[in-house]
Write a protein that holds these residues in place. Structure first.
Motif, PDB file in Angstrom:
ATOM      1  N   VAL A  34      -6.385  10.454  18.686  1.00  0.00           N
ATOM      2  CA  VAL A  34      -6.803   9.440  19.658  1.00  0.00           C
ATOM      3  C   VAL A  34      -5.589   8.609  20.029  1.00  0.00           C
ATOM      4  O   VAL A  34      -4.799   8.223  19.170  1.00  0.00           O
ATOM      5  CB  VAL A  34      -7.893   8.523  19.056  1.00  0.00           C
ATOM      6  CG1 VAL A  34      -8.224   7.384  19.995  1.00  0.00           C
ATOM      7  CG2 VAL A  34      -9.125   9.309  18.710  1.00  0.00           C
ATOM      8  N   HIS A  35      -5.423   8.351  21.319  1.00  0.00           N
ATOM      9  CA  HIS A  35      -4.399   7.417  21.780  1.00  0.00           C
ATOM     10  C   HIS A  35      -5.037   6.514  22.821  1.00  0.00           C
ATOM     11  O   HIS A  35      -5.773   6.984  23.690  1.00  0.00           O
ATOM     12  CB  HIS A  35      -3.194   8.143  22.372  1.00  0.00           C
ATOM     13  CG  HIS A  35      -2.019   7.230  22.515  1.00  0.00           C
ATOM     14  ND1 HIS A  35      -1.819   6.473  23.634  1.00  0.00           N
ATOM     15  CD2 HIS A  35      -1.022   6.924  21.665  1.00  0.00           C
ATOM     16  CE1 HIS A  35      -0.728   5.742  23.478  1.00  0.00           C
ATOM     17  NE2 HIS A  35      -0.221   5.998  22.295  1.00  0.00           N
ATOM     18  N   HIS A  36      -4.785   5.232  22.738  1.00  0.00           N
ATOM     19  CA  HIS A  36      -5.490   4.279  23.601  1.00  0.00           C
ATOM     20  C   HIS A  36      -5.070   4.386  25.071  1.00  0.00           C
ATOM     21  O   HIS A  36      -5.785   3.897  25.938  1.00  0.00           O
ATOM     22  CB  HIS A  36      -5.311   2.843  23.090  1.00  0.00           C
ATOM     23  CG  HIS A  36      -3.897   2.361  23.093  1.00  0.00           C
ATOM     24  ND1 HIS A  36      -3.055   2.583  22.036  1.00  0.00           N
ATOM     25  CD2 HIS A  36      -3.190   1.696  24.014  1.00  0.00           C
ATOM     26  CE1 HIS A  36      -1.886   2.054  22.299  1.00  0.00           C
ATOM     27  NE2 HIS A  36      -1.932   1.507  23.498  1.00  0.00           N
ATOM     28  N   ASP A  37      -3.952   5.029  25.383  1.00  0.00           N
ATOM     29  CA  ASP A  37      -3.526   5.175  26.777  1.00  0.00           C
ATOM     30  C   ASP A  37      -4.022   6.462  27.437  1.00  0.00           C
ATOM     31  O   ASP A  37      -3.790   6.668  28.618  1.00  0.00           O
ATOM     32  CB  ASP A  37      -2.001   5.135  26.883  1.00  0.00           C
ATOM     33  CG  ASP A  37      -1.457   3.734  26.689  1.00  0.00           C
ATOM     34  OD1 ASP A  37      -2.212   2.770  26.936  1.00  0.00           O
ATOM     35  OD2 ASP A  37      -0.295   3.599  26.283  1.00  0.00           O
ATOM     36  N   SER A  38      -4.688   7.333  26.693  1.00  0.00           N
ATOM     37  CA  SER A  38      -5.156   8.594  27.276  1.00  0.00           C
ATOM     38  C   SER A  38      -6.532   8.414  27.906  1.00  0.00           C
ATOM     39  O   SER A  38      -7.309   7.564  27.501  1.00  0.00           O
ATOM     40  CB  SER A  38      -5.217   9.675  26.200  1.00  0.00           C
ATOM     41  OG  SER A  38      -6.127   9.302  25.197  1.00  0.00           O
ATOM     42  N   LEU A  39      -6.813   9.214  28.905  1.00  0.00           N
ATOM     43  CA  LEU A  39      -8.119   9.169  29.582  1.00  0.00           C
ATOM     44  C   LEU A  39      -9.010  10.243  28.975  1.00  0.00           C
ATOM     45  O   LEU A  39      -9.170  11.335  29.523  1.00  0.00           O
ATOM     46  CB  LEU A  39      -7.938   9.368  31.089  1.00  0.00           C
ATOM     47  CG  LEU A  39      -7.180   8.265  31.804  1.00  0.00           C
ATOM     48  CD1 LEU A  39      -6.958   8.625  33.256  1.00  0.00           C
ATOM     49  CD2 LEU A  39      -7.917   6.935  31.693  1.00  0.00           C
ATOM     50  N   THR A  40      -9.584   9.925  27.823  1.00  0.00           N
ATOM     51  CA  THR A  40     -10.436  10.867  27.094  1.00  0.00           C
ATOM     52  C   THR A  40     -11.752  10.199  26.747  1.00  0.00           C
ATOM     53  O   THR A  40     -11.919   8.989  26.909  1.00  0.00           O
ATOM     54  CB  THR A  40      -9.750  11.341  25.804  1.00  0.00           C
ATOM     55  OG1 THR A  40      -9.442  10.201  24.997  1.00  0.00           O
ATOM     56  CG2 THR A  40      -8.482  12.120  26.103  1.00  0.00           C
ATOM     57  N   CYS A  41     -12.686  11.024  26.241  1.00  0.00           N
ATOM     58  CA  CYS A  41     -13.991  10.482  25.877  1.00  0.00           C
ATOM     59  C   CYS A  41     -14.640  11.341  24.799  1.00  0.00           C
ATOM     60  O   CYS A  41     -14.175  12.439  24.489  1.00  0.00           O
ATOM     61  CB  CYS A  41     -14.903  10.411  27.100  1.00  0.00           C
ATOM     62  SG  CYS A  41     -15.431  12.020  27.691  1.00  0.00           S
ATOM     63  N   ALA A  42     -15.728  10.829  24.252  1.00  0.00           N
ATOM     64  CA  ALA A  42     -16.557  11.560  23.307  1.00  0.00           C
ATOM     65  C   ALA A  42     -17.926  11.754  23.931  1.00  0.00           C
ATOM     66  O   ALA A  42     -18.511  10.810  24.467  1.00  0.00           O
ATOM     67  CB  ALA A  42     -16.689  10.772  22.000  1.00  0.00           C
ATOM     68  N   HIS A  43     -18.415  12.991  23.897  1.00  0.00           N
ATOM     69  CA  HIS A  43     -19.737  13.315  24.422  1.00  0.00           C
ATOM     70  C   HIS A  43     -20.402  14.268  23.456  1.00  0.00           C
ATOM     71  O   HIS A  43     -19.740  15.072  22.804  1.00  0.00           O
ATOM     72  CB  HIS A  43     -19.625  13.941  25.816  1.00  0.00           C
ATOM     73  CG  HIS A  43     -20.926  13.955  26.551  1.00  0.00           C
ATOM     74  ND1 HIS A  43     -21.850  14.965  26.397  1.00  0.00           N
ATOM     75  CD2 HIS A  43     -21.464  13.081  27.433  1.00  0.00           C
ATOM     76  CE1 HIS A  43     -22.897  14.703  27.161  1.00  0.00           C
ATOM     77  NE2 HIS A  43     -22.697  13.560  27.793  1.00  0.00           N
ATOM     78  N   ARG A  44     -21.727  14.179  23.336  1.00  0.00           N
ATOM     79  CA  ARG A  44     -22.450  14.994  22.357  1.00  0.00           C
ATOM     80  C   ARG A  44     -22.522  16.466  22.711  1.00  0.00           C
ATOM     81  O   ARG A  44     -22.452  17.314  21.829  1.00  0.00           O
ATOM     82  CB  ARG A  44     -23.878  14.474  22.192  1.00  0.00           C
ATOM     83  CG  ARG A  44     -23.943  13.165  21.496  1.00  0.00           C
ATOM     84  CD  ARG A  44     -25.389  12.767  21.283  1.00  0.00           C
ATOM     85  NE  ARG A  44     -25.469  11.322  21.342  1.00  0.00           N
ATOM     86  CZ  ARG A  44     -26.527  10.653  21.696  1.00  0.00           C
ATOM     87  NH1 ARG A  44     -27.612  11.284  22.063  1.00  0.00           N
ATOM     88  NH2 ARG A  44     -26.514   9.348  21.713  1.00  0.00           N
TER      89      ARG A  44
END
Length: 150
Positions: A34-44
């Protein structure tokens, strides 16, 4: 018989929250960090590498994020966003907002689980090391008769 061709993309509406900056460096379910500057997400349910367009229903701001983690589980949320994605949606002051999700595509760079299993790269856990007890870890009673260690 009428067939609707307006939207073939799956849309979802629900609550979104975000990872704090403190989670930077933690491993995700896909093996990435995880990096706070990346455009990522968590989805089920969406596969890793799926690109989602997330729209904040309060202010109509949008951002495209890549699924790289599983969750959120419970709490009535449908997606957890990275800090940068939450900042782009202007939801940092609110914490939890209602969003709409739309599948945009798939990131072709992300390897399939089968190819990862065949590769020679292995992710290993750090083993915990048992440290010898020091004076800080011993408890000594005040009476002269009993001196104990934990």
């Amino acid at each position: 018989m009428l067939i609707s061709c307006f939207s073939l993309q799956a849309q979802q509406r629900g609550k979104a929250s975000y990872y704090s900056k403190k989670s930077t460096g933690a491993r995700t379910s896909s093996g990435e960090r995880v990096h706070h500057d990346s455009l990522t997400c968590a989805h089920r349910t969406h596969p890793f590498g799926t690109l989602l367009k997330v729209r904040n229903t309060r202010n109509d701001r949008e951002v495209i994020v890549k699924v790289n983690d599983r969750g959120p589980f419970g709490r009535g949320r449908i997606i957890d966003l990275s800090y940068a994605a939450a900042r782009a949606l202007d939801m940092l002051g609110h914490g939890v907002v209602v969003v709409e999700l739309e599948v945009v595509g798939n990131d072709s760079i992300v390897p399939s689980p089968a190819s990862v299993a065949k590769s020679k790269t292995r992710y290993s856990r750090k083993r915990s090391v048992r440290r010898p007890t020091t004076k800080k870890h011993r408890t000594v009673s005040t009476s002269r008769k009993s001196h104990r260690r934990r």
